[in-house]
Scaffold this motif. Structure first.
Motif, mmCIF file in Angstrom:
data_model
loop_
_atom_site.group_PDB
_atom_site.id
_atom_site.type_symbol
_atom_site.label_atom_id
_atom_site.label_comp_id
_atom_site.label_asym_id
_atom_site.label_seq_id
_atom_site.Cartn_x
_atom_site.Cartn_y
_atom_site.Cartn_z
ATOM 1 N N GLU A 47 0.828 -1.205 0.000
ATOM 2 C CA GLU A 47 0.000 0.000 0.000
ATOM 3 C C GLU A 47 0.867 1.261 0.000
ATOM 4 O OE1 GLU A 47 -3.152 2.495 -0.219
ATOM 5 O OE2 GLU A 47 -3.219 0.317 -0.464
ATOM 6 N N ALA A 48 1.978 1.230 0.733
ATOM 7 C CA ALA A 48 2.875 2.392 0.781
ATOM 8 C C ALA A 48 3.429 2.698 -0.602
ATOM 9 C CB ALA A 48 4.005 2.154 1.773
ATOM 10 N N PHE A 49 3.858 1.677 -1.327
ATOM 11 C CA PHE A 49 4.425 1.938 -2.651
ATOM 12 C C PHE A 49 3.358 2.297 -3.677
ATOM 13 C CE2 PHE A 49 8.444 0.627 -0.948
ATOM 14 C CZ PHE A 49 9.339 1.422 -1.666
ATOM 15 N N ILE A 50 2.149 1.854 -3.469
ATOM 16 C CA ILE A 50 1.055 2.331 -4.313
ATOM 17 C C ILE A 50 0.895 3.835 -4.096
ATOM 18 C CG2 ILE A 50 -1.468 2.316 -4.612
ATOM 19 C CD1 ILE A 50 -1.318 -0.761 -4.081
ATOM 20 N N ARG A 51 0.932 4.260 -2.831
ATOM 21 C CA ARG A 51 0.813 5.689 -2.518
ATOM 22 C C ARG A 51 2.011 6.475 -3.044
ATOM 23 N NH1 ARG A 51 -1.692 5.774 3.620
ATOM 24 N NH2 ARG A 51 -3.639 4.743 3.062
ATOM 25 N N VAL A 52 3.204 5.876 -2.953
ATOM 26 C CA VAL A 52 4.405 6.524 -3.493
ATOM 27 C C VAL A 52 4.197 6.789 -4.983
ATOM 28 C CG1 VAL A 52 6.834 6.106 -4.112
ATOM 29 C CG2 VAL A 52 6.053 5.671 -1.769
ATOM 30 N N TYR A 53 3.735 5.777 -5.691
ATOM 31 C CA TYR A 53 3.532 5.929 -7.135
ATOM 32 C C TYR A 53 2.428 6.952 -7.431
ATOM 33 C CZ TYR A 53 2.998 4.946 -12.061
ATOM 34 O OH TYR A 53 2.934 5.075 -13.431
ATOM 35 N N GLU A 54 1.320 6.849 -6.720
ATOM 36 C CA GLU A 54 0.199 7.760 -6.967
ATOM 37 C C GLU A 54 0.549 9.219 -6.659
ATOM 38 O OE1 GLU A 54 -2.877 6.019 -4.543
ATOM 39 O OE2 GLU A 54 -3.564 4.714 -6.175
ATOM 40 N N ASN A 55 1.475 9.424 -5.726
ATOM 41 C CA ASN A 55 1.837 10.783 -5.310
ATOM 42 C C ASN A 55 3.185 11.236 -5.868
ATOM 43 O OD1 ASN A 55 -0.346 11.656 -3.367
ATOM 44 N ND2 ASN A 55 0.169 9.637 -2.582
ATOM 45 N N ARG A 56 3.724 10.508 -6.827
ATOM 46 C CA ARG A 56 5.065 10.782 -7.356
ATOM 47 C C ARG A 56 5.216 12.211 -7.872
ATOM 48 N NH1 ARG A 56 2.069 8.277 -10.957
ATOM 49 N NH2 ARG A 56 2.129 8.960 -13.127
ATOM 50 N N GLU A 57 4.152 12.783 -8.424
ATOM 51 C CA GLU A 57 4.244 14.130 -8.983
ATOM 52 C C GLU A 57 4.362 15.196 -7.893
ATOM 53 O OE1 GLU A 57 0.806 14.201 -11.504
ATOM 54 O OE2 GLU A 57 1.858 13.158 -13.122
ATOM 55 N N LYS A 58 4.030 14.838 -6.653
ATOM 56 C CA LYS A 58 4.148 15.781 -5.531
ATOM 57 C C LYS A 58 5.566 15.786 -4.954
ATOM 58 C CE LYS A 58 -0.661 15.110 -4.229
ATOM 59 N NZ LYS A 58 -1.560 14.526 -3.238
ATOM 60 N N MET A 59 6.372 14.794 -5.341
ATOM 61 C CA MET A 59 7.736 14.668 -4.829
ATOM 62 C C MET A 59 8.615 15.761 -5.422
ATOM 63 S SD MET A 59 10.901 12.981 -5.500
ATOM 64 C CE MET A 59 12.184 12.961 -4.298
ATOM 65 N N ASN A 60 9.392 16.399 -4.581
ATOM 66 C CA ASN A 60 10.313 17.441 -5.022
ATOM 67 C C ASN A 60 11.618 16.764 -5.452
ATOM 68 O OD1 ASN A 60 12.158 19.523 -5.318
ATOM 69 N ND2 ASN A 60 11.526 20.588 -3.449
ATOM 70 N N PRO A 61 11.971 16.829 -6.750
ATOM 71 C CA PRO A 61 13.175 16.150 -7.221
ATOM 72 C C PRO A 61 14.470 16.735 -6.672
ATOM 73 C CG PRO A 61 12.209 17.470 -8.985
ATOM 74 C CD PRO A 61 11.268 17.523 -7.819
ATOM 75 N N GLU A 62 14.384 17.895 -6.058
ATOM 76 C CA GLU A 62 15.567 18.526 -5.479
ATOM 77 C C GLU A 62 15.890 17.953 -4.097
ATOM 78 O OE1 GLU A 62 16.453 22.286 -6.499
ATOM 79 O OE2 GLU A 62 15.657 21.789 -8.480
ATOM 80 N N LEU A 63 14.926 17.252 -3.498
ATOM 81 C CA LEU A 63 15.117 16.673 -2.165
ATOM 82 C C LEU A 63 15.357 15.175 -2.290
ATOM 83 C CD1 LEU A 63 12.233 18.522 -0.276
ATOM 84 C CD2 LEU A 63 14.667 19.057 -0.232
ATOM 85 N N PRO A 64 15.999 14.575 -1.282
ATOM 86 C CA PRO A 64 16.224 13.117 -1.320
ATOM 87 C C PRO A 64 14.892 12.362 -1.302
ATOM 88 C CG PRO A 64 17.428 14.139 0.503
ATOM 89 C CD PRO A 64 16.579 15.199 -0.122
ATOM 90 N N ILE A 65 14.815 11.293 -2.053
ATOM 91 C CA ILE A 65 13.572 10.535 -2.163
ATOM 92 C C ILE A 65 13.366 9.596 -0.973
ATOM 93 C CG2 ILE A 65 14.588 8.667 -3.544
ATOM 94 C CD1 ILE A 65 11.898 8.627 -5.121
ATOM 95 N N GLY A 66 14.443 9.133 -0.346
ATOM 96 C CA GLY A 66 14.335 8.182 0.766
ATOM 97 C C GLY A 66 13.471 8.670 1.919
ATOM 98 N N PRO A 67 13.737 9.849 2.462
ATOM 99 C CA PRO A 67 12.897 10.350 3.563
ATOM 100 C C PRO A 67 11.434 10.538 3.152
ATOM 101 C CG PRO A 67 14.960 11.562 3.479
ATOM 102 C CD PRO A 67 14.910 10.703 2.247
ATOM 103 N N TRP A 68 11.208 10.917 1.914
ATOM 104 C CA TRP A 68 9.841 11.095 1.411
ATOM 105 C C TRP A 68 9.116 9.751 1.407
ATOM 106 C CZ3 TRP A 68 7.584 9.637 -3.456
ATOM 107 C CH2 TRP A 68 6.352 10.254 -3.727
#
Length: 179
Positions: A47-68
């Motif tokens: 479920e977490a990775f489904i949410r990661v994928y669904e919310n990928r466009e909200k991720m700031n590419p300038e920040l590390p992805i791990g903590p997100w």
């Protein structure tokens, strides 16, 4: 990896697979801390990775992805526990009664660490959740209260009870080994 992150944000399947391969083992460890069994941890991870994928466009590419990803995983675990109605929510604040600190030495053996991890999976879910959020994920009682929709006092109480529960059960296990 930076261009892969940008591809991931755009929805590229191979880039997502790369993100999953890199981060799923550590996120599964987080899921195991919150879940009472591997099946629940697998469900939380999925479920977490489904949410990661669904919310990928909200991720700031300038920040590390791990903590997100870790934040999404923790929130997914909390939601899972709420839905499963396994959270122990007590508002009684006997936080100061019989309060004892849990101590874990730096020189602890691998076997002792395994015993502690096993105890975490056996701990009542409410205690385990607050313990994980405070001790392992470094959240404040205020943040925990907001996440779990409880009072700060209840968070403190659950943490104190978790530490006491671990101390008592650790002593039992050690005594059983000596006997």
């Amino acid at each position: 990896m930076e261009e892969r992150i940008e591809d991931f944000i755009k929805g590229n399947k191979k880039a997502f697979d790369g993100v999953y391969q890199k981060y799923s083992p550590s996120m599964f460890g987080i899921c195991m801390r919150y879940a009472s069994c591997r099946d629940d941890a697998q469900e939380i991870l999925q479920e977490a990775f489904i949410r990661v994928y669904e919310n990928r466009e909200k991720m700031n590419p300038e920040l590390p992805i791990g903590p997100w990803i870790k934040t999404i995983t923790i929130r997914t675990a909390i939601t899972f526990l709420k839905v499963q109605k396994r959270m122990v929510r007590t508002e009684k604040d006997d936080f100061f009664e019989g309060r004892q600190e849990l101590s874990v030495s730096e020189n602890e053996t691998s076997e002792e660490k395994n015993i502690l991890l096993k105890l975490l999976t056996e701990m009542p879910a409410g205690y385990r959740t607050v313990f994980n959020l405070f001790v392992l994920d470094n959240l404040t009682h205020k943040e925990i209260a907001e996440y779990l929709e409880i009072t700060e006092g209840a968070s403190k109480s659950q943490l104190a009870k978790a530490k006491n529960w671990i101390r008592i059960n650790l002593e039992k296990k050690r005594n059983n080994e000596r006997a």
